[in-house]
Design an enzyme around this catalytic site. Structure first.
Site, PDB file in Angstrom:
ATOM      1  N   ASN A   1      18.855   2.232  94.362  1.00  0.00           N
ATOM      2  CA  ASN A   1      19.096   0.883  94.885  1.00  0.00           C
ATOM      3  C   ASN A   1      20.140   0.130  94.064  1.00  0.00           C
ATOM      4  O   ASN A   1      20.956  -0.613  94.611  1.00  0.00           O
ATOM      5  CB  ASN A   1      17.792   0.086  94.931  1.00  0.00           C
ATOM      6  CG  ASN A   1      17.030   0.334  96.229  1.00  0.00           C
ATOM      7  OD1 ASN A   1      17.502   1.080  97.081  1.00  0.00           O
ATOM      8  ND2 ASN A   1      15.872  -0.266  96.372  1.00  0.00           N
TER       9      ASN A   1
ATOM     10  N   VAL B   1       6.823   0.196 104.723  1.00  0.00           N
ATOM     11  CA  VAL B   1       6.800   1.582 104.255  1.00  0.00           C
ATOM     12  C   VAL B   1       5.542   2.300 104.754  1.00  0.00           C
ATOM     13  O   VAL B   1       5.615   3.396 105.317  1.00  0.00           O
ATOM     14  CB  VAL B   1       6.900   1.633 102.709  1.00  0.00           C
ATOM     15  CG1 VAL B   1       6.622   3.030 102.179  1.00  0.00           C
ATOM     16  CG2 VAL B   1       8.283   1.179 102.270  1.00  0.00           C
TER      17      VAL B   1
ATOM     18  N   CYS C   1      14.299  -5.517  99.012  1.00  0.00           N
ATOM     19  CA  CYS C   1      14.353  -4.536  97.910  1.00  0.00           C
ATOM     20  C   CYS C   1      15.459  -4.730  96.866  1.00  0.00           C
ATOM     21  O   CYS C   1      15.168  -4.715  95.674  1.00  0.00           O
ATOM     22  CB  CYS C   1      14.447  -3.132  98.483  1.00  0.00           C
ATOM     23  SG  CYS C   1      12.902  -2.637  99.265  1.00  0.00           S
TER      24      CYS C   1
ATOM     25  N   GLU D   1       9.962   6.021  97.869  1.00  0.00           N
ATOM     26  CA  GLU D   1      10.415   6.005  99.265  1.00  0.00           C
ATOM     27  C   GLU D   1      11.835   5.434  99.326  1.00  0.00           C
ATOM     28  O   GLU D   1      12.125   4.428  98.691  1.00  0.00           O
ATOM     29  CB  GLU D   1       9.455   5.125 100.082  1.00  0.00           C
ATOM     30  CG  GLU D   1       9.825   4.982 101.531  1.00  0.00           C
ATOM     31  CD  GLU D   1       9.993   6.322 102.222  1.00  0.00           C
ATOM     32  OE1 GLU D   1       9.021   7.090 102.271  1.00  0.00           O
ATOM     33  OE2 GLU D   1      11.110   6.604 102.696  1.00  0.00           O
TER      34      GLU D   1
ATOM     35  N   LEU E   1      30.651  -0.117 102.045  1.00  0.00           N
ATOM     36  CA  LEU E   1      31.920  -0.708 101.599  1.00  0.00           C
ATOM     37  C   LEU E   1      32.364  -1.765 102.608  1.00  0.00           C
ATOM     38  O   LEU E   1      33.543  -1.853 102.937  1.00  0.00           O
ATOM     39  CB  LEU E   1      32.995   0.374 101.461  1.00  0.00           C
ATOM     40  CG  LEU E   1      32.934   1.250 100.215  1.00  0.00           C
ATOM     41  CD1 LEU E   1      34.113   2.232 100.185  1.00  0.00           C
ATOM     42  CD2 LEU E   1      32.942   0.414  98.921  1.00  0.00           C
ATOM     43  N   LYS E   2      31.416  -2.526 103.126  1.00  0.00           N
ATOM     44  CA  LYS E   2      31.766  -3.560 104.091  1.00  0.00           C
ATOM     45  C   LYS E   2      31.606  -4.926 103.424  1.00  0.00           C
ATOM     46  O   LYS E   2      30.492  -5.294 103.044  1.00  0.00           O
ATOM     47  CB  LYS E   2      30.847  -3.429 105.312  1.00  0.00           C
ATOM     48  CG  LYS E   2      31.585  -3.701 106.557  1.00  0.00           C
ATOM     49  CD  LYS E   2      31.005  -3.071 107.789  1.00  0.00           C
ATOM     50  CE  LYS E   2      31.908  -3.322 108.952  1.00  0.00           C
ATOM     51  NZ  LYS E   2      32.161  -4.687 109.278  1.00  0.00           N
TER      52      LYS E   2
ATOM     53  N   LYS F   1      19.866  -8.059 108.036  1.00  0.00           N
ATOM     54  CA  LYS F   1      20.792  -7.123 108.684  1.00  0.00           C
ATOM     55  C   LYS F   1      20.292  -6.875 110.085  1.00  0.00           C
ATOM     56  O   LYS F   1      19.180  -7.300 110.440  1.00  0.00           O
ATOM     57  CB  LYS F   1      20.913  -5.829 107.888  1.00  0.00           C
ATOM     58  CG  LYS F   1      19.649  -4.990 107.830  1.00  0.00           C
ATOM     59  CD  LYS F   1      19.964  -3.677 107.130  1.00  0.00           C
ATOM     60  CE  LYS F   1      18.734  -2.802 107.037  1.00  0.00           C
ATOM     61  NZ  LYS F   1      18.981  -1.542 106.377  1.00  0.00           N
TER      62      LYS F   1
ATOM     63  N   LYS G   1      14.373   5.812  92.003  1.00  0.00           N
ATOM     64  CA  LYS G   1      14.357   4.785  93.054  1.00  0.00           C
ATOM     65  C   LYS G   1      15.189   3.562  92.645  1.00  0.00           C
ATOM     66  O   LYS G   1      15.989   3.031  93.424  1.00  0.00           O
ATOM     67  CB  LYS G   1      12.898   4.393  93.340  1.00  0.00           C
ATOM     68  CG  LYS G   1      12.728   3.247  94.294  1.00  0.00           C
ATOM     69  CD  LYS G   1      13.238   3.548  95.681  1.00  0.00           C
ATOM     70  CE  LYS G   1      13.365   2.288  96.502  1.00  0.00           C
ATOM     71  NZ  LYS G   1      13.949   2.495  97.799  1.00  0.00           N
TER      72      LYS G   1
HETATM   73  P1  NAD Z   1       5.044  -5.099 102.666  1.00  0.00           P
HETATM   74  O1  NAD Z   1       4.908  -6.357 101.940  1.00  0.00           O
HETATM   75  O2  NAD Z   1       5.727  -5.055 104.002  1.00  0.00           O
HETATM   76  O3  NAD Z   1       3.586  -4.440 102.894  1.00  0.00           O
HETATM   77  C1  NAD Z   1       2.637  -4.306 101.901  1.00  0.00           C
HETATM   78  C2  NAD Z   1       1.269  -4.237 102.577  1.00  0.00           C
HETATM   79  O4  NAD Z   1       0.283  -3.959 101.580  1.00  0.00           O
HETATM   80  C3  NAD Z   1       0.851  -5.543 103.252  1.00  0.00           C
HETATM   81  O5  NAD Z   1       0.501  -5.302 104.595  1.00  0.00           O
HETATM   82  C4  NAD Z   1      -0.372  -6.009 102.416  1.00  0.00           C
HETATM   83  O6  NAD Z   1      -1.339  -6.688 103.190  1.00  0.00           O
HETATM   84  C5  NAD Z   1      -0.891  -4.674 101.914  1.00  0.00           C
HETATM   85  N1  NAD Z   1      -1.758  -4.759 100.726  1.00  0.00           N
HETATM   86  C6  NAD Z   1      -1.618  -5.504  99.619  1.00  0.00           C
HETATM   87  N2  NAD Z   1      -2.642  -5.269  98.753  1.00  0.00           N
HETATM   88  C7  NAD Z   1      -3.428  -4.328  99.350  1.00  0.00           C
HETATM   89  C8  NAD Z   1      -4.623  -3.661  98.955  1.00  0.00           C
HETATM   90  N3  NAD Z   1      -5.222  -3.901  97.792  1.00  0.00           N
HETATM   91  N4  NAD Z   1      -5.162  -2.764  99.807  1.00  0.00           N
HETATM   92  C9  NAD Z   1      -4.593  -2.517 101.010  1.00  0.00           C
HETATM   93  N5  NAD Z   1      -3.459  -3.111 101.427  1.00  0.00           N
HETATM   94  C10 NAD Z   1      -2.875  -4.009 100.611  1.00  0.00           C
HETATM   95  O7  NAD Z   1       5.737  -4.073 101.664  1.00  0.00           O
HETATM   96  P2  NAD Z   1       6.830  -2.937 102.001  1.00  0.00           P
HETATM   97  O8  NAD Z   1       8.125  -3.563 102.335  1.00  0.00           O
HETATM   98  O9  NAD Z   1       6.225  -1.927 102.910  1.00  0.00           O
HETATM   99  O10 NAD Z   1       6.989  -2.306 100.527  1.00  0.00           O
HETATM  100  C11 NAD Z   1       5.973  -1.550  99.922  1.00  0.00           C
HETATM  101  C12 NAD Z   1       6.545  -0.882  98.687  1.00  0.00           C
HETATM  102  O11 NAD Z   1       7.563   0.052  99.060  1.00  0.00           O
HETATM  103  C13 NAD Z   1       7.228  -1.840  97.700  1.00  0.00           C
HETATM  104  O12 NAD Z   1       7.038  -1.354  96.395  1.00  0.00           O
HETATM  105  C14 NAD Z   1       8.680  -1.755  98.072  1.00  0.00           C
HETATM  106  O13 NAD Z   1       9.536  -2.075  97.004  1.00  0.00           O
HETATM  107  C15 NAD Z   1       8.806  -0.297  98.456  1.00  0.00           C
HETATM  108  N6  NAD Z   1       9.879   0.007  99.396  1.00  0.00           N
HETATM  109  C16 NAD Z   1      10.142  -0.841 100.424  1.00  0.00           C
HETATM  110  C17 NAD Z   1      11.149  -0.531 101.338  1.00  0.00           C
HETATM  111  C18 NAD Z   1      11.485  -1.468 102.470  1.00  0.00           C
HETATM  112  O14 NAD Z   1      12.547  -1.295 103.066  1.00  0.00           O
HETATM  113  N7  NAD Z   1      10.662  -2.429 102.813  1.00  0.00           N
HETATM  114  C19 NAD Z   1      11.884   0.663 101.190  1.00  0.00           C
HETATM  115  C20 NAD Z   1      11.551   1.527 100.159  1.00  0.00           C
HETATM  116  C21 NAD Z   1      10.545   1.189  99.253  1.00  0.00           C
END
Ligand code: NAD
Length: 445
Positions: free
Chosen positions: A222, A16, A275, A161, A265-266, A335, A218
């Site tokens: 989901n 994100v 997530c 997000e 719907l797949k 995926k 959010k």
């Molecule tokens: P991720 O695990 O890919 O990345 C998180 C990052 O945060 C890592 O690089 C980690 O090193 C860093 N981090 C942890 N503690 C930290 C700190 N104190 N200071 C600075 N950096 C720090 O996570 P993501 O998939 O990007 O998800 C982030 C959030 O967004 C989650 O809450 C997730 O549920 C939500 N989200 C994810 C998606 C997705 O498709 N991945 C979509 C929408 C929302």
């Protein structure tokens, strides 16, 4: 040379955070990405993406070259910006409830850094957090450590997000909505101004609501999508009991109803990724902690947990036993167009097959490095689909990559030892296989 200050800082350079930073920079908004992972930051400095997302590499390289995006492990860099987005992970604890430890430590670091800053600063919670987290957890930590007050010299919003892995850049550039959970007018108008600059004439609808509502949106989003997946898998499982019924036709027909819609719907191996499962578990736990058991979402999860077992049943009905059988796993990522294997059905299938004595050769165009970290030499890895198929007793199609979609029945025939294919994504034409005396079995037929 005059140094330009970044307007936006982003804490957590994962899927994100990095996609948000890269897309902001692509529209001329200078961004500073902060992460505790030095290796990740070094990669970003080199303009190299640590994750696979279509188009991210190109955007990142250009942004770094134009000095519109910069990475650092130094949290004090946020004091040079106006807004800080919080995009750290919110994983599950062992009971499924949300683990807010990254949110707490990042909030503390942000607050301490802001103690040194003059003037107003806005913090935007973009991570997925259960209702009440922005105001009940982030706010007191920020206020205490920064010695600031929300609404006075500190702004605080929830802004979930909705991007999906595999289409993250497209989703960030063209979202269907922006949801802002607002505490104070100043930070909300600052955030809206930023999004106006970002989206210019193509601004998506902005929905303002309470932070708690924004946080729940959010989860509701989901939970609905995950339930749609488990719904069609349930219909697929019923369809298999009825001669002449194909769930694809059922999905096509019900998808024409605008109240239902054709997407998600797949029938297939079930949802995976970082997530859906995590967020459903957090929502179920949150409901229970507040005296309500959300049975619908329990059932959604149960159906999903059962799908990998159904793939095993299909393979077993073809092979009889798995002992010493060579099985080709086509696709590992949860995926296509991502290298993410978190909660991937492929890994659950591989675990069960190896437990029962099968020998696995897996192919995936992107996810082999991530899988090697998890499974090491428990399985073999192939560089092409053809090598994975070589000498296989059974092939299981797990991820709908274009490279795999292109395989023809004769490709399977040319390499495999026995004529058995389990098509968990329903992408091959069973009639084409039948002509070669191959048995290709998918879901819902
Ligand atoms: P991720 O695990 O890919 O990345 C998180 C990052 O945060 C890592 O690089 C980690 O090193 C860093 N981090 C942890 N503690 C930290 C700190 N104190 N200071 C600075 N950096 C720090 O996570 P993501 O998939 O990007 O998800 C982030 C959030 O967004 C989650 O809450 C997730 O549920 C939500 N989200 C994810 C998606 C997705 O498709 N991945 C979509 C929408 C929302």
């Amino acid at each position: 040379m005059k140094t330009r200050t970044a307007r936006v800082s982003i804490i957590g350079m994962g899927y994100v955070g990095l996609c948000t930073a890269a897309t902001f920079a692509s529209r001329g908004i200078r961004s500073t990405g902060i992460d505790i992972d030095q290796e990740r930051i070094d990669q970003i400095h080199r303009g190299k993406t640590p994750i696979h997302e279509p188009d991210l590499d190109r955007l990142l390289k250009t942004a770094v070259k134009k000095k519109l995006l910069d990475g650092s492990t130094d949290i004090s860099r946020i004091t040079k910006t106006d807004l800080t987005f919080l995009t750290v992970g919110t994983p599950s604890r062992s009971d499924g409830s949300i683990d807010l430890s990254f949110i707490k430590s990042a909030s503390e670091n942000i607050g301490k850094a802001l103690y040194e800053k003059q003037g107003f600063h806005t913090v935007v919670v973009k991570s997925t957090v259960v209702p009440g987290t922005t105001n009940g957890t982030v706010r007191p930590i920020l206020e205490k450590t920064s010695e600031r007050s929300v609404g006075v010299n500190l702004g605080l919003c929830a802004n979930p997000e909705f991007l999906a892995e595999g289409t993250a850049i497209h989703d960030a550039l063209h979202p269907d909505k922006i949801v802002i959970g607002s505490n104070d007018k100043k930070s909300t108008s600052q955030l809206i101004k930023l999004y106006r600059q970002f989206y210019r004439t193509k601004q998506p609808p902005i929905l303002e609501m309470s932070p708690e509502s924004a946080e729940l949106v959010k989860y509701a989003n989901n939970a609905f999508l995950a339930t749609k997946v488990s719904f069609i898998n349930t219909i697929a499982n019923i369809s298999e009991k009825i001669p002449g019924v194909d769930v694809g036709r059922i999905a096509e027909a019900i998808g024409k109803d605008i109240r239902i819609g054709p997407l998600f719907l797949k029938a297939g191996p079930g949802y995976g990724g970082s997530c859906f499962h995590k967020d459903l578990q957090a929502l179920i736990n949150y409901g229970k902690e507040h005296g309500y058991n959300p049975q619908l979402f329990q059932a959604t999860e149960q159906v999903n947990n059962d799908q990998p077992g159904r793939i095993i049943e299909k393979a077993e009905s073809l092979l009889g036993t798995f002992t010493d059988k060579r099985i080709a796993i086509l696709g590992l990522a949860f995926k296509k167009d991502t290298d993410d294997i978190r909660e991937a059905a492929s890994i659950k299938v591989i675990d069960r097959l190896t437990d029962r004595g099968a020998k696995i050769t897996a192919y995936d165009p992107m996810a082999i490095p991530a899988t090697k970290k998890l499974l090491a030499d428990r399985i073999e890895y192939a560089e092409t689909p053809q090598t994975a198929l070589k000498g296989a007793d059974c092939a299981i199609m797990m991820t709908e990559w274009e490279q795999l979609r292109k395989l023809k029945a004769k490709d399977f025939q040319a390499y495999m030892k026995s004529p058995f294919v389990v098509d968990a994504r329903r992408i091959y034409d069973p009639d084409e296989f039948k002509d070669l005396n191959y048995i290709a079995t998918g879901f819902g037929k």
